[in-house]
Design a protein around this motif. Structure first.
Motif, short mmCIF file in Angstrom:
data_model
loop_
_atom_site.label_atom_id
_atom_site.label_comp_id
_atom_site.label_asym_id
_atom_site.label_seq_id
_atom_site.Cartn_x
_atom_site.Cartn_y
_atom_site.Cartn_z
N ILE A 2 4.77 17.40 -18.69
CA ILE A 2 4.33 16.03 -18.39
C ILE A 2 2.94 15.78 -18.95
N ARG A 3 2.06 16.75 -18.77
CA ARG A 3 0.69 16.59 -19.28
C ARG A 3 0.70 16.47 -20.80
N ALA A 4 1.50 17.32 -21.45
CA ALA A 4 1.60 17.27 -22.92
C ALA A 4 2.12 15.92 -23.39
N GLU A 5 3.15 15.41 -22.73
CA GLU A 5 3.69 14.11 -23.11
C GLU A 5 2.64 13.02 -22.98
N ALA A 6 1.94 13.01 -21.86
CA ALA A 6 0.93 11.96 -21.64
C ALA A 6 -0.19 12.04 -22.68
N LEU A 7 -0.63 13.25 -23.00
CA LEU A 7 -1.66 13.41 -24.02
C LEU A 7 -1.18 12.95 -25.39
N ALA A 8 0.03 13.37 -25.76
CA ALA A 8 0.56 13.01 -27.08
C ALA A 8 0.84 11.52 -27.18
N LEU A 9 1.32 10.92 -26.10
CA LEU A 9 1.52 9.47 -26.10
C LEU A 9 0.19 8.75 -26.24
N ARG A 10 -0.82 9.19 -25.51
CA ARG A 10 -2.14 8.57 -25.62
C ARG A 10 -2.65 8.65 -27.05
N ALA A 11 -2.45 9.79 -27.69
CA ALA A 11 -2.91 9.95 -29.07
C ALA A 11 -2.13 9.05 -30.03
N ALA A 12 -0.80 9.01 -29.89
CA ALA A 12 0.02 8.22 -30.80
C ALA A 12 -0.28 6.73 -30.67
N LEU A 13 -0.48 6.28 -29.45
CA LEU A 13 -0.76 4.87 -29.21
C LEU A 13 -2.11 4.46 -29.79
N HIS A 14 -3.13 5.27 -29.58
CA HIS A 14 -4.43 4.99 -30.17
C HIS A 14 -4.37 5.03 -31.70
N PHE A 15 -3.62 5.97 -32.22
CA PHE A 15 -3.50 6.11 -33.67
C PHE A 15 -2.87 4.87 -34.29
N VAL B 199 0.85 -1.19 0.00
CA VAL B 199 0.00 0.00 0.00
C VAL B 199 0.89 1.24 0.00
N ILE B 200 0.79 2.02 -1.06
CA ILE B 200 1.52 3.29 -1.16
C ILE B 200 0.49 4.39 -1.38
N GLU B 201 0.34 5.26 -0.38
CA GLU B 201 -0.71 6.27 -0.45
C GLU B 201 -0.25 7.57 -1.10
N ASN B 202 1.03 7.75 -1.22
CA ASN B 202 1.52 9.09 -1.57
C ASN B 202 2.23 9.15 -2.91
N PHE B 203 1.98 8.18 -3.79
CA PHE B 203 2.59 8.29 -5.11
C PHE B 203 1.86 9.36 -5.93
N TYR B 204 2.47 9.82 -7.04
CA TYR B 204 1.96 10.92 -7.85
C TYR B 204 1.84 12.21 -7.04
N GLN B 205 2.87 12.48 -6.26
CA GLN B 205 2.87 13.71 -5.47
C GLN B 205 4.04 14.62 -5.86
N THR B 206 5.15 14.06 -6.26
CA THR B 206 6.36 14.85 -6.51
C THR B 206 6.71 14.82 -7.99
N GLN B 207 7.58 15.73 -8.36
CA GLN B 207 8.06 15.73 -9.73
C GLN B 207 8.76 14.42 -10.07
N GLU C 280 -4.89 11.61 -14.83
CA GLU C 280 -5.86 11.69 -13.74
C GLU C 280 -5.27 12.30 -12.48
N ASN C 281 -3.96 12.23 -12.33
CA ASN C 281 -3.32 12.74 -11.11
C ASN C 281 -2.49 14.00 -11.34
N PHE D 64 6.26 11.77 -11.08
CA PHE D 64 5.74 11.93 -12.43
C PHE D 64 6.81 11.64 -13.48
N GLU D 65 8.06 11.98 -13.19
CA GLU D 65 9.16 11.62 -14.10
C GLU D 65 9.23 10.11 -14.27
N ASN D 66 9.17 9.39 -13.16
CA ASN D 66 9.21 7.93 -13.24
C ASN D 66 8.01 7.38 -14.00
N ALA D 67 6.86 7.96 -13.76
CA ALA D 67 5.64 7.47 -14.39
C ALA D 67 5.65 7.69 -15.90
#
Length: 493
Positions: free
Chosen positions: A138-151, A33-41, A124-125, A44-47
């Motif tokens: 980070i948000r731009a990368e996630a959006l563009a990756l989502r688009a490229a993968l679906h494409f 159980v890790i409650e505090n992930f997606y909190q620091t830069q 989402e986080n 998000f870099e790792n993610a």
């Protein structure tokens, strides 16, 4: 939220371990159980690096040795490669279009949606971060990756918008915009809906990215996103969008000069690369999709079609020929072959090469084609010459009309062979395009050559895949349909 955080942490930890994904996802989610992930830069870099890493898996841009990855599958489905009977017969059924809902050419579908789920978890986080350039990147990368993968999923498993008059209204693919490990998404009603969502994600990503990652080739940046938009728009026949978005990339980023091609295809340099997946010693070797071994003991899975090889000019482009091909005389078998050399050599060790997902050379060709289709032949020729000046010691040039379109298509086939399945997608998307030579709208018409360097040898049984054949859309696998009753099979299967 707890479940989501646990899954993500397990995935991030896997990036630094020897465990495979199957091992990771067999863990009991409630055991850690890790409650505090997606909190620091750093979180998000790792993610976000985890999403990129997912693209290196077998079936997407990995090196499986099974010839099912993006760097090879489009070439074996089309007319660049011929199965070599001295190999193991990898993906032989797909080469002859004998795939069905139990045997697919590629495992890209599953790998793409696994990566998409990770991108969605970041999005989402993302508001856990304070507003900043880092957050926007980070948000731009996630959006563009989502688009490229679906494409990528859409152009394999659905029609391409320019493929036929009714393509935009044909069955699309699921477009996932939220993380839900228990979801059973249905396919979108139409291809048009899919492309609208792809473009919305890419446009928002472009508005956010700014100068983020502008100094690296292993993360998406502004030029990458512009290049991706040009790729998508070309598939839609939106030539004005290709030009308005990507012409600046085609003129500002120089293609790799001929003298740098040897270094480029050992990953000793990244000239002209807009985005690449870095492969390290623990990663699979990309060359195993084409052959195994080295030197005279090389065991080929695929030979290059002799007629295609003959389109390269030994006198004026020797550097490209040397970087792309190897001519091998196997004295033991008494056979001579033309084999793919792009991934055999590596800067660190044999066969260890980066996956070049997008290069400026493709963007240049996208823009040249768009200018031509937009009735601007002078700019089409000027843009094409940007690449030809970097490849040839001399060329005649000056083409117009059909000859200019032929020249653009010839350079596209020659430059992008064996790296991004471009040949398959080109033959697929051009089927419904008007105003071009009829030869480009006929589907796959192979030469009848065998696997030897002189065109002799064993000829594969599959020689023609006509335009409009249902096999241009890959099937949904039967197990997916059983597990998710909301999925719908493609017509014909």
């Amino acid at each position: 939220m707890k479940f989501k955080k646990i899954i993500t942490l397990l995935f991030v930890a896997a990036l630094f371990s020897a465990c495979g994904d199957d091992d990771i996802f067999q863990e009991d989610p409630d055991s850690i159980v890790i409650e505090n992930f997606y909190q620091t830069q750093s979180d998000f870099e790792n993610a976000i690096r985890g999403v990129y890493s997912r693209m290196k898996t077998t079936g997407y841009y990995g090196g499986s040795g099974a010839a099912q990855d993006l760097i090879v599958v489009g070439d074996l489905l089309s007319d660049n490669l011929i199965t070599n009977p001295n190999g193991r017969g990898t993906n032989f059924q797909s080469h002859n279009w004998l795939y069905n809902d139990n045997t697919l050419p590629t495992n890209m579908y599953l790998q793409s949606y696994r990566a998409i789920s990770r991108a969605n978890l970041i999005l989402e986080n993302i508001d856990n971060l304070i507003d900043s350039d880092f957050k926007n990147t980070i948000r731009a990368e996630a959006l563009a990756l989502r688009a490229a993968l679906h494409f990528d999923v859409a152009r394999f498993f659905s029609q391409i918008p320019t493929q036929s008059a009714g393509a935009n209204g044909s069955l699309g693919v699921a477009y996932e915009t939220a993380f839900d490990p228990l979801s059973a998404p249905a396919r979108l009603s139409t291809v048009q809906e899919v492309y609208d969502l792809v473009n919305a994600d890419l446009d928002l990503a472009l508005s956010l990215i700014g100068d983020g990652n502008s100094d690296v080739t292993i993360r998406f940046n502004q030029n990458t996103i512009r290049g991706l938009i040009s790729r998508v728009a070309l598939h839609q026949g939106d030539y004005a969008r290709v030009i308005s978005t990507a012409a600046s990339v085609a003129t500002s980023v120089s293609p790799a000069p001929a003298s740098a091609l040897a270094a480029l295809w050992t990953s000793a340099s990244s000239d002209g690369v807009l985005f690449e997946l870095p492969f390290i010693v623990s990663d699979p070797l990309l060359d195993t999709n084409y052959s195994q071994g080295s030197g005279q003991s090389l065991i080929p899975e695929w030979s290059v079609d002799a007629d295609f090889y003959a389109t390269y000019d030994q006198a004026t482009e020797p550097e490209r020929i040397a970087a792309y091909f190897i001519e091998l005389n196997n004295t033991g078998l008494g056979e001579e072959w033309i084999l793919v050399n792009k991934y055999i050599n590596g800067a660190l060790q044999q066969g260890l090469n980066n996956g070049r997902y997008l290069r400026v050379e493709e963007v240049i060709l996208n823009v040249a084609e768009a200018y031509y289709m937009n009735n601007n032949e002078p700019m089409a020729l000027q843009t094409l010459n940007t690449l030809r000046n970097a490849r040839y010691s001399s060329f005649t040039g000056g083409e117009s009309g059909d000859a200019l379109f032929d020249a653009i298509m010839s350079e596209r086939r020659k430059e992008l062979a064996f790296e991004s399945s471009d040949r398959w997608f080109t033959l697929k998307r051009l089927q419904g395009v008007s105003g071009i030579p009829a030869a480009y709208t006929q589907g796959v018409q192979r030469t009848g050559n065998g696997h030897l360097s002189n065109g002799g040898g064993v000829v594969p049984p599959g020689q023609t895949l006509n335009a409009g054949d249902f096999k241009w859309q890959l099937p949904m696998q039967q197990t997916w349909l059983i597990e998710n009753p909301n999925l719908e099979q493609n017509p014909g299967y």
